[in-house]
Design a protein around this motif. Structure first.
Motif, PDB file in Angstrom:
ATOM      1  N   LEU A 207       0.776  -1.221   0.001  1.00 20.66           N
ATOM      2  CA  LEU A 207       0.044   0.071   0.004  1.00 20.66           C
ATOM      3  C   LEU A 207       0.908   1.146   0.060  1.00 20.66           C
ATOM      4  O   LEU A 207       0.685   2.313  -0.782  1.00 20.66           O
ATOM      5  CB  LEU A 207      -0.810  -0.166   1.301  1.00 20.66           C
ATOM      6  N   LEU A 208       1.898   1.303   0.840  1.00 19.21           N
ATOM      7  CA  LEU A 208       2.711   2.377   0.915  1.00 19.21           C
ATOM      8  C   LEU A 208       3.345   2.696  -0.508  1.00 19.21           C
ATOM      9  O   LEU A 208       3.754   3.853  -1.056  1.00 19.21           O
ATOM     10  CB  LEU A 208       3.682   2.331   2.055  1.00 19.21           C
ATOM     11  N   LEU A 209       3.821   1.332  -1.294  1.00 17.08           N
ATOM     12  CA  LEU A 209       4.275   1.581  -2.583  1.00 17.08           C
ATOM     13  C   LEU A 209       3.408   2.227  -3.375  1.00 17.08           C
ATOM     14  O   LEU A 209       3.653   3.129  -4.340  1.00 17.08           O
ATOM     15  CB  LEU A 209       4.908   0.246  -3.046  1.00 17.08           C
ATOM     16  N   ILE A 210       2.296   1.696  -3.276  1.00 16.75           N
ATOM     17  CA  ILE A 210       1.266   2.382  -4.260  1.00 16.75           C
ATOM     18  C   ILE A 210       1.043   3.827  -4.109  1.00 16.75           C
ATOM     19  O   ILE A 210       0.726   4.623  -4.950  1.00 16.75           O
ATOM     20  CB  ILE A 210      -0.092   1.590  -4.168  1.00 16.75           C
ATOM     21  N   MET A 211       1.111   4.274  -2.726  1.00 13.60           N
ATOM     22  CA  MET A 211       0.796   5.551  -2.342  1.00 13.60           C
ATOM     23  C   MET A 211       2.009   6.530  -2.865  1.00 13.60           C
ATOM     24  O   MET A 211       1.722   7.688  -3.267  1.00 13.60           O
ATOM     25  CB  MET A 211       0.684   5.815  -0.785  1.00 13.60           C
ATOM     26  N   PHE A 212       3.158   5.897  -2.686  1.00 15.92           N
ATOM     27  CA  PHE A 212       4.094   6.548  -3.375  1.00 15.92           C
ATOM     28  C   PHE A 212       3.982   6.649  -4.795  1.00 15.92           C
ATOM     29  O   PHE A 212       4.514   7.751  -5.515  1.00 15.92           O
ATOM     30  CB  PHE A 212       5.421   5.542  -3.170  1.00 15.92           C
ATOM     31  N   TRP A 213       3.715   5.948  -5.534  1.00 17.15           N
ATOM     32  CA  TRP A 213       3.417   6.013  -7.080  1.00 17.15           C
ATOM     33  C   TRP A 213       2.197   7.045  -7.123  1.00 17.15           C
ATOM     34  O   TRP A 213       2.219   7.774  -8.147  1.00 17.15           O
ATOM     35  CB  TRP A 213       2.793   4.442  -7.455  1.00 17.15           C
ATOM     36  N   TRP A 214       1.242   7.156  -6.373  1.00 14.00           N
ATOM     37  CA  TRP A 214       0.041   8.076  -6.477  1.00 14.00           C
ATOM     38  C   TRP A 214       0.678   9.458  -6.270  1.00 14.00           C
ATOM     39  O   TRP A 214       0.217  10.622  -7.114  1.00 14.00           O
ATOM     40  CB  TRP A 214      -0.970   7.784  -5.570  1.00 14.00           C
ATOM     41  N   ALA A 215       1.420   9.568  -5.437  1.00 13.77           N
ATOM     42  CA  ALA A 215       2.109  10.795  -4.980  1.00 13.77           C
ATOM     43  C   ALA A 215       2.973  11.386  -6.273  1.00 13.77           C
ATOM     44  O   ALA A 215       3.084  12.448  -6.694  1.00 13.77           O
ATOM     45  CB  ALA A 215       3.010  10.908  -3.723  1.00 13.77           C
ATOM     46  N   PHE A 216       3.837  10.041  -7.013  1.00 14.64           N
ATOM     47  CA  PHE A 216       4.536  10.583  -8.098  1.00 14.64           C
ATOM     48  C   PHE A 216       3.719  11.117  -9.212  1.00 14.64           C
ATOM     49  O   PHE A 216       4.092  12.256  -9.983  1.00 14.64           O
ATOM     50  CB  PHE A 216       5.434   9.449  -8.395  1.00 14.64           C
ATOM     51  N   VAL A 217       2.686  10.437  -9.554  1.00 15.06           N
ATOM     52  CA  VAL A 217       1.746  10.813 -10.590  1.00 15.06           C
ATOM     53  C   VAL A 217       1.084  12.256 -10.356  1.00 15.06           C
ATOM     54  O   VAL A 217       0.732  13.007 -11.112  1.00 15.06           O
ATOM     55  CB  VAL A 217       0.744   9.711 -10.703  1.00 15.06           C
ATOM     56  N   SER A 218       0.804  12.191  -9.022  1.00 10.24           N
ATOM     57  CA  SER A 218       0.173  13.620  -8.834  1.00 10.24           C
ATOM     58  C   SER A 218       0.948  14.672  -8.916  1.00 10.24           C
ATOM     59  O   SER A 218       0.360  15.643  -9.526  1.00 10.24           O
ATOM     60  CB  SER A 218      -0.613  13.469  -7.192  1.00 10.24           C
TER      61      SER A 218
END
Length: 789
Positions: free
Chosen positions: A432-443
């Motif tokens: 989940l943290l890795l996915i949130m990392f990805w969402w932050a990068f895309v955001s």
């Protein structure tokens, strides 16, 4: 129509580094915030098995919650004082906010609000954890915006991934590396092969982003890391991540082909897909059935799991239970981390086919069905909208010229891999943290290489209204954060540590220590008490089973402690029946060992309540039958076993119990043997998982005249652990095979006997030489050397 030209990126407003032009307080706040971002990302590598009960999950979240609790106040004050460190609105951020709003609402109206908010200690998947991850997201998108900043964070993520990858590969050569006996499907520091496979699958894409921006030496290092990460995915032996990885790579290849309008690339990608599918089918249909490779598949379960098993029927039944839960509460579902409640209320008797352990599930093993059942249609739609916004943002970044085409292709592959594997598995906090990392990068969508620096708000030198909060505000927020850490993190951590002390006390035979630490654990008031109930009932129950209660004279006080924990659990989880079987099971064991009818009497209404809440749970009927049998009520015991069989006659375990009961307790050998034979061979067969089971099956086949079933005993013997294969087992099975004239199979079993016990070579020589023609003759000629010495 002319093709659409990509928008030319606007020239950024030159900006100065954050540090030197900020006031001293803001520089300190900025440094603390960045520390929280980087330290929080290190959560997956945290591991210390001696500290808490669930070190692979719970300990990581303790670390993460403390880091966020100590650094979030700094970012809040910094964002108030400096507008440039406030999150910039984006499509991903908007849909993420909507999704979290739905999750919060689903928690408020959840069937078990306590479980939905806190989750459980083993999974840590409640709203409390999700809010911490969301706070990390806001801190990250507010302070990490430019490509150089993101490149540093990506490099830090790569360093974390390197540690996780090394742990996985090292563990393959040393299964006890982490202090726990691992299976050959290794998982390293993440504790579960599914979690490890998913994390490393996504990590390969992170390495790909860095690889495109690296120099030659860096490319070589990153290539080696990517290869090792793929090895880690393979060693996990989980089909979901492998399938997801394959689909994601095809999307990446197809995106590149479309971007470059290159027919050869499209044809090549299609050819690779066809070859991959053909190769898989070849292994499945040709290599798996080959008798010469049977030993290989048995010796390499991490490979066999990818090919040997068909589509897991357990998932179909799990999804069926989840869908029934969705139909019952379709709008906002049952709440986060609530699948175990759905599973218990819509229990499918089929699960006993897989053994008692499979009758306990806390996830549907699918992000789709977890969302539908847990958050309802609103949660599912908001989840889909979030991922649609991620895809749209990636495509927009490419069209605007902010992201090169290869980055877009890798980004789309990352998203597709995660969603594809998510059809079959579920998330851990590390994933989940890795996915949130990805969402932050895309955001954030930092301009990669095409623009030197992302446009950010300039530092304002003139103070504005609302930018004054400083030491006072920071102190107030700090106090609140410390209270939250104490209340939500340290109390559970200390309680879990006390339960680890209970484990140690039990291993050292320290009954007083068990009681003291169990009492301390409950006194901390942790929201997670399931492990407390499990440990107490498990350890005291083991002593009762071994008739060793005299080694723990204070067992009545431990029983009273279990009652208190059960009462606390029921008070906060009034509709959750999952833990209720532990106390009555312990009472039955203690009643048997202590010969105390009052304990049996206390267990009876609890078992009745369990049956009322989950009437199709066959093992509850079997436990009640055990209770009756202990009281000498044979007819009532038979009635309950027959009730367990009636729930689903195709399930072998209850039928096996009934046959054994009729044979041993009622003297109905023929009828009992026939039912035992049916239980082991028809419908959903009872798994013969001990030498006692195999010998009983051999006797049942003989009494029932089931000649056709006898050859299967050879495979049953082979499947047992060598430590559970005494000489008598081989002789009993070989004798029954000989009785049915399966002489080749008999000789195969005798070969296994001499391989494990060479002292039988001389004893069997007359049979091999033809001087005797049966084991009965051989036994009359000379007794078998059954003495271990």
């Amino acid at each position: 129509m002319a093709p659409r030209k990509p928008k030319k990126p606007s020239q950024p407003t030159p900006s100065k580094p954050a540090g030197p032009d900020l006031p001293p307080l803001d520089r300190a706040l900025h440094a603390i915030t960045l520390f929280g971002v980087f330290a929080g990302l290190a959560m997956p590598v945290i591991f210390w098995p001696q500290l808490v009960v669930f070190p692979f999950i719970f300990l990581k979240l303790i670390f993460f919650q403390i880091v966020l609790g100590l650094t979030l106040p700094a970012w809040i004050v910094l964002a108030i004082r400096q507008p440039r460190f406030r999150p910039t609105r984006s499509l991903v951020m908007i849909t993420l906010g909507i999704h979290y709003a739905v999750l919060t609402l689903a928690t408020i109206v959840a069937y078990d609000r306590h479980r939905s908010f806190w989750g459980n200690e083993e999974r840590m998947n409640g709203l409390f954890t999700l809010l911490h991850v969301l706070a990390w997201f806001f801190m990250t998108v507010s302070t990490v915006r430019t490509w150089p900043e993101w490149r540093n964070l990506l490099r830090w993520q790569a360093a974390i991934g390197a540690v996780l990858t090394v742990a996985v590969i090292w563990q393959r050569f040393d299964l006890n590396l982490l202090g726990f006996p691992a299976d050959k499907r290794v998982s390293g520091l993440l504790g579960n092969p599914i979690f490890s496979g998913t994390w490393h699958m996504l990590f390969v894409y992170i390495l790909g982003l860095l690889w495109l921006d690296a120099k030659q030496t860096g490319k070589r290092v990153l290539t080696v890391m990517a290869v090792l990460s793929f090895v880690a995915v393979f060693l996990a032996g989980s089909r979901g991540p492998v399938v997801g990885f394959g689909i994601g790579l095809l999307v990446t290849a197809a995106t590149i082909a479309v971007q470059h309008k290159h027919a050869k690339l499209i044809i090549g990608a299609a050819a690779v897909a066809v070859l991959a599918l053909g190769g898989y089918l070849f292994v499945l249909k040709v290599l798996v059935p080959a008798p010469s490779l049977a030993g290989f598949w048995k010796a390499h379960p991490e490979v066999g799991h990818l090919f040997l098993a068909d589509f897991d029927p357990a998932r179909r039944h799990l999804w069926g239970a989840a869908y029934k839960g969705f139909e019952e509460r379709p709008i906002l579902g049952w709440g986060l981390a609530s699948f175990e409640i759905i599973f218990d209320k819509h229990y499918d008797p089929w699960f006993l086919c897989r053994g008692v352990a499979e009758t306990i599930h806390d996830s549907s093993h699918s992000l789709v069905f977890d969302n539908l059942s847990g958050d309802g249609i609103l949660g599912f739609v908001s989840f889909v909208a979030l991922w649609v916004s991620v895809y749209v943002s990636i495509i927009r970044a490419g069209r605007a010229g902010k992201w090169p085409k290869l980055y877009v292709a890798l980004a789309l592959g990352f998203c597709t891999s995660y969603l594809a594997q998510g059809l079959f598995v579920f998330d851990s906090p590390a994933v989940l943290l890795l996915i949130m990392f990805w969402w932050a990068f895309v955001s954030a969508r930092p301009a990669i290489e095409s623009v030197p620096d992302e446009t950010i708000l300039p530092i304002e030198t003139t103070p504005r209204l609302g930018e004054r909060p400083s030491f006072g505000a920071l102190a107030a927020l700090g106090v609140l954060a410390l209270l939250l850490i104490h209340w939500g993190t340290l109390r559970p951590a200390f309680a879990s540590n006390e339960m680890r002390q209970v484990d140690r006390s039990y291993s050292h035979g320290d009954c007083d220590g068990m009681l003291e630490h169990a009492r301390n654990a409950l006194d901390y008031g942790s929201p997670y008490v399931e492990d407390q109930l499990f440990s107490i009932t498990h350890y005291v129950g083991e002593l009762a089973d071994r008739d060793q209660l005299n080694l723990c004279p204070r067992w009545p006080e431990l029983l009273e402690q279990a009652r208190k924990v059960e009462a606390f659990h029921d008070s906060v989880h009034p509709g959750n029946v999952r833990q209720r079987e532990m106390l009555p099971a312990l009472l039955v064991k203690l009643g048997r060992a202590a010969k105390d009818p009052k304990l049996f009497a206390e267990a009876r209404p609890l078992i009745d309540l369990m049956l009322k809440e989950s009437p199709d749970r066959q093992q509850y009927h079997l436990e009640l039958a055990s209770w009756f049998y202990e009281q000498g009520q044979v007819a009532d015991a038979q009635r309950e076993i027959e009730a367990a069989v009636a729930v689903d006659p195709d399930v072998g375990m209850p039928k096996w119990k009934l046959g054994l009961f009729k044979w041993r307790s009622l003297g109905q050998a023929a009828e009992g043997a026939a039912q035992m034979a049916d239980a082991a061979t028809k419908g959903c067969p009872y798994e013969l998982n001990s030498s006692v089971d195999v010998m009983q099956a051999a006797q049942a086949y003989a009494v029932a005249g089931r000649r056709e079933a006898a050859p299967s005993l050879v495979a049953n013997v082979e499947a047992l652990s060598p430590s559970d294969r005494p000489p008598l087992l081989f002789l009993a099975v070989a004798s029954q095979l000989e009785h049915f004239q399966y002489l080749a199979e008999r000789d195969r079993v005798l070969a296994m006997l001499t391989a494990q016990y060479p002292r039988f070579l001389g004893w069997l020589e007359p049979l091999r030489a033809g001087r005797v023609h049966s084991l009965d003759e051989l036994q009359r000629l000379q007794p078998a050397p059954l003495n271990p010495n």
